[in-house]
Design a protein around this motif. Sequence first.
Motif, PDB file in Angstrom:
ATOM      1  N   ALA A 161       0.821  -1.208   0.000  1.00  0.00           N
ATOM      2  CA  ALA A 161       0.000   0.000   0.000  1.00  0.00           C
ATOM      3  C   ALA A 161       0.856   1.260   0.000  1.00  0.00           C
ATOM      4  O   ALA A 161       0.565   2.221  -0.726  1.00  0.00           O
ATOM      5  N   SER A 162       1.917   1.268   0.787  1.00  0.00           N
ATOM      6  CA  SER A 162       2.799   2.437   0.845  1.00  0.00           C
ATOM      7  C   SER A 162       3.486   2.670  -0.493  1.00  0.00           C
ATOM      8  O   SER A 162       3.615   3.807  -0.962  1.00  0.00           O
ATOM      9  N   ARG A 163       3.947   1.596  -1.117  1.00  0.00           N
ATOM     10  CA  ARG A 163       4.613   1.708  -2.407  1.00  0.00           C
ATOM     11  C   ARG A 163       3.661   2.228  -3.486  1.00  0.00           C
ATOM     12  O   ARG A 163       4.036   3.091  -4.303  1.00  0.00           O
ATOM     13  N   ALA A 164       2.427   1.748  -3.504  1.00  0.00           N
ATOM     14  CA  ALA A 164       1.472   2.170  -4.531  1.00  0.00           C
ATOM     15  C   ALA A 164       1.212   3.665  -4.470  1.00  0.00           C
ATOM     16  O   ALA A 164       1.013   4.310  -5.514  1.00  0.00           O
ATOM     17  N   ARG A 165       1.273   4.246  -3.277  1.00  0.00           N
ATOM     18  CA  ARG A 165       0.956   5.666  -3.134  1.00  0.00           C
ATOM     19  C   ARG A 165       2.091   6.581  -3.560  1.00  0.00           C
ATOM     20  O   ARG A 165       1.916   7.792  -3.604  1.00  0.00           O
ATOM     21  N   THR A 166       3.230   6.024  -3.912  1.00  0.00           N
ATOM     22  CA  THR A 166       4.363   6.871  -4.306  1.00  0.00           C
ATOM     23  C   THR A 166       4.283   7.338  -5.744  1.00  0.00           C
ATOM     24  O   THR A 166       5.023   8.231  -6.150  1.00  0.00           O
ATOM     25  N   ARG A 167       3.438   6.733  -6.568  1.00  0.00           N
ATOM     26  CA  ARG A 167       3.358   7.068  -7.981  1.00  0.00           C
ATOM     27  C   ARG A 167       1.884   7.191  -8.398  1.00  0.00           C
ATOM     28  O   ARG A 167       1.012   6.569  -7.816  1.00  0.00           O
ATOM     29  N   PRO A 168       1.617   7.980  -9.456  1.00  0.00           N
ATOM     30  CA  PRO A 168       0.239   8.100  -9.938  1.00  0.00           C
ATOM     31  C   PRO A 168      -0.222   6.827 -10.643  1.00  0.00           C
ATOM     32  O   PRO A 168       0.577   5.965 -11.021  1.00  0.00           O
ATOM     33  N   THR A 169      -1.520   6.734 -10.850  1.00  0.00           N
ATOM     34  CA  THR A 169      -2.104   5.557 -11.493  1.00  0.00           C
ATOM     35  C   THR A 169      -1.483   5.293 -12.857  1.00  0.00           C
ATOM     36  O   THR A 169      -1.164   4.148 -13.204  1.00  0.00           O
ATOM     37  N   ALA A 170      -1.300   6.353 -13.653  1.00  0.00           N
ATOM     38  CA  ALA A 170      -0.766   6.183 -15.012  1.00  0.00           C
ATOM     39  C   ALA A 170       0.635   5.583 -14.999  1.00  0.00           C
ATOM     40  O   ALA A 170       1.052   4.944 -15.975  1.00  0.00           O
ATOM     41  N   HIS A 171       1.375   5.783 -13.945  1.00  0.00           N
ATOM     42  CA  HIS A 171       2.717   5.190 -13.829  1.00  0.00           C
ATOM     43  C   HIS A 171       2.621   3.675 -13.634  1.00  0.00           C
ATOM     44  O   HIS A 171       3.412   2.915 -14.211  1.00  0.00           O
ATOM     45  N   TRP A 172       1.655   3.243 -12.827  1.00  0.00           N
ATOM     46  CA  TRP A 172       1.581   1.829 -12.478  1.00  0.00           C
ATOM     47  C   TRP A 172       0.913   0.966 -13.534  1.00  0.00           C
ATOM     48  O   TRP A 172       1.249  -0.223 -13.670  1.00  0.00           O
ATOM     49  N   LEU A 173      -0.027   1.510 -14.278  1.00  0.00           N
ATOM     50  CA  LEU A 173      -0.808   0.676 -15.189  1.00  0.00           C
ATOM     51  C   LEU A 173       0.045  -0.119 -16.175  1.00  0.00           C
ATOM     52  O   LEU A 173      -0.113  -1.338 -16.292  1.00  0.00           O
ATOM     53  N   PRO A 174       0.980   0.519 -16.924  1.00  0.00           N
ATOM     54  CA  PRO A 174       1.769  -0.283 -17.873  1.00  0.00           C
ATOM     55  C   PRO A 174       2.684  -1.286 -17.178  1.00  0.00           C
ATOM     56  O   PRO A 174       2.914  -2.383 -17.707  1.00  0.00           O
ATOM     57  N   ARG A 175       3.196  -0.942 -16.013  1.00  0.00           N
ATOM     58  CA  ARG A 175       4.089  -1.864 -15.293  1.00  0.00           C
ATOM     59  C   ARG A 175       3.320  -3.086 -14.796  1.00  0.00           C
ATOM     60  O   ARG A 175       3.821  -4.216 -14.859  1.00  0.00           O
ATOM     61  N   LEU A 176       2.121  -2.859 -14.307  1.00  0.00           N
ATOM     62  CA  LEU A 176       1.314  -3.978 -13.844  1.00  0.00           C
ATOM     63  C   LEU A 176       0.879  -4.860 -15.020  1.00  0.00           C
ATOM     64  O   LEU A 176       0.885  -6.087 -14.926  1.00  0.00           O
ATOM     65  N   ALA A 177       0.519  -4.215 -16.135  1.00  0.00           N
ATOM     66  CA  ALA A 177       0.128  -4.989 -17.317  1.00  0.00           C
ATOM     67  C   ALA A 177       1.288  -5.834 -17.828  1.00  0.00           C
ATOM     68  O   ALA A 177       1.110  -7.006 -18.192  1.00  0.00           O
ATOM     69  N   ALA A 178       2.491  -5.258 -17.843  1.00  0.00           N
ATOM     70  CA  ALA A 178       3.668  -6.004 -18.317  1.00  0.00           C
ATOM     71  C   ALA A 178       3.968  -7.194 -17.424  1.00  0.00           C
ATOM     72  O   ALA A 178       4.502  -8.215 -17.894  1.00  0.00           O
ATOM     73  N   ALA A 179       3.619  -7.083 -16.145  1.00  0.00           N
ATOM     74  CA  ALA A 179       3.857  -8.180 -15.209  1.00  0.00           C
ATOM     75  C   ALA A 179       2.703  -9.185 -15.187  1.00  0.00           C
ATOM     76  O   ALA A 179       2.723 -10.137 -14.407  1.00  0.00           O
ATOM     77  N   GLY A 180       1.694  -8.947 -16.027  1.00  0.00           N
ATOM     78  CA  GLY A 180       0.562  -9.859 -16.075  1.00  0.00           C
ATOM     79  C   GLY A 180      -0.416  -9.696 -14.934  1.00  0.00           C
ATOM     80  O   GLY A 180      -1.181 -10.627 -14.631  1.00  0.00           O
TER      81      GLY A 180
END
Length: 581
Positions: free
Chosen positions: A524-543
């Motif tokens: 939870a702490s890590r997710a709050r360090t970046r905006p949603t648009a930052h995480w979406l492609p990284r999460l998609a690439a990781a499946g």
Amino acid sequence: MRLCVPRAGDPATATAPVAVEVAAHLLGLVGDPATATVAWDIDWQGPLSVPLTDEHAVQAACGIMHVHGRAAGRPAPLAVDYASTVAGVLAAQGVCAALLARAGGADVTRVRTSVGQAALLALAQYLAAATADGDDPEGCPPSRADAGQELVPAACSFVSADGVCFELEALDAERWLDFWRLLGVDRADTGRGWRSFQQRFATATCALPPVLSATVRRASFTAVRSAADRAGATVLPVRQDPLPPTVTPPWTLTPFPEPGGTTIDRDGTAAAPLEGLRVVESARRVQGPLAGHVLRLLGADVVRIEPPGGDPMRGVPPMAGTTSARFSALNAGKAVTEIDFTTDAGRRAVRDLVSEADVFLHNWAPGKAVRLGLDADDLRAARPGLVYAWASGWGDALGPEPPVGTDYLVQAHSGLAAAVRPADEPPAPSLMTLTDVLGGLVCAQGVLAALLTRLHTGRGARVDSSLFSAAVLVPRGPGRPAATGRPLHTRDGYIALGPRARQRPERLAPALGLAASASADAIASRARTRPTAHWLPRLAAAGVAVTPVCTSLADLARDPRFAPALTVGEYAAPLAPWEFS
């Protein structure tokens, strides 16, 4: 039953299992073998250009998490398949409407709807308010009397000194003020909370002075109930068991003994399946008007009866032009006539309207129809073959003199209030009007079932449905749902995790740049360090499948991916959620 089979491997057209189960159950209750000749399909996203593959994603993308979570100040999922249940009812309605269209000469063999469209329809009032002109359309702005006062958001019901969690209903300010006066609360404190309490049905928020909850925590539930009885308010304990106390059919149909109309007066080229049918509606707030709204979306001509001067709800902000946006969301497109039921002339006017109608529906309080001389036995004399529909609060579930039947009280007693909350939260009704919406949809489905029966028997019928019978329709198992599925907070929003990430969080941590053994707090702490648009492609690439959570219905209405399911004018409104072919 015949289903449209989705293309193999295509998640966008994968059938929603709970929705299919609900639709099949309702069509079985219709009892017409012809329903098997209409192909029907329920997918997740329908015409939306949004990747939706399960109930969780639909609730996230389409705004249900946003509205349900408003009272707590953060998006939160309903722990039941609510959107899927709504979609199942819509599919059953579509099949029945298709058969009625065939009886009028139309060539209809298939109907399609989606869970995404169902979610938008369930949020129609909130969507209209969020896109109309006015202050703070997404919530309930404080009044002048509230300014500078401490008001605390209330996401849960009240709890008495002996640990009874209960829900309170007071239908007017005097009952509210008297209830709290009898418990010893200063009138000024009580008055500050009234506006928010009164508007919680419309806003899905309720900020109250903390002295109110503190007061009931010092009183026994017996004392609380006594104060409610003396003030004319209603309190009901919130059931801890998510299962309903009784098994209740969604509607009951009682045929009339005399024959009536069996034909549908329509042009075989009519664009909508119920074109040629006339509905007379006398209803307020959500349940009854939504039933009429659904029948109108299917093509019926709906005439709405309002008191002299019009329905007071027309003037409740936010406004869309000269009319309340929330009111318009359920009543636009209906013809209106003003009638005073208290006079003989008014009652004759109702009978005259009904004499040319196929359906009369209302959601009056118990006993009102009999007192007015406008009950089923009275009106069927004016129109043999009439379908007379009463959408009540409790039906006969709580006896002949039930308590007032409103959405949150029904959620509390039916077990739905426990089912929608995870195991680490106390049971409490959602402030999103779950049973009002579902109750209106179930009423409309009962009407369609009765119209089909009339085709075969030549007889009208009385149809009884209720908020309680609608609440019981929502599938749920024994025990409280697990505390999983809450959206992950990013720097600028929220993301809802797909089913694999919810079940196996060790897949999520590496995608966020953490060790697989990272704790939930670290994630939870890590997710709050970046905006949603930052995480979406990284999460998609990781499946890791995720869905950005809608946090603004106004933004949703401007999103081109939702445009095929919405019409936007003075406010945004869901289009009819069926495709017929």
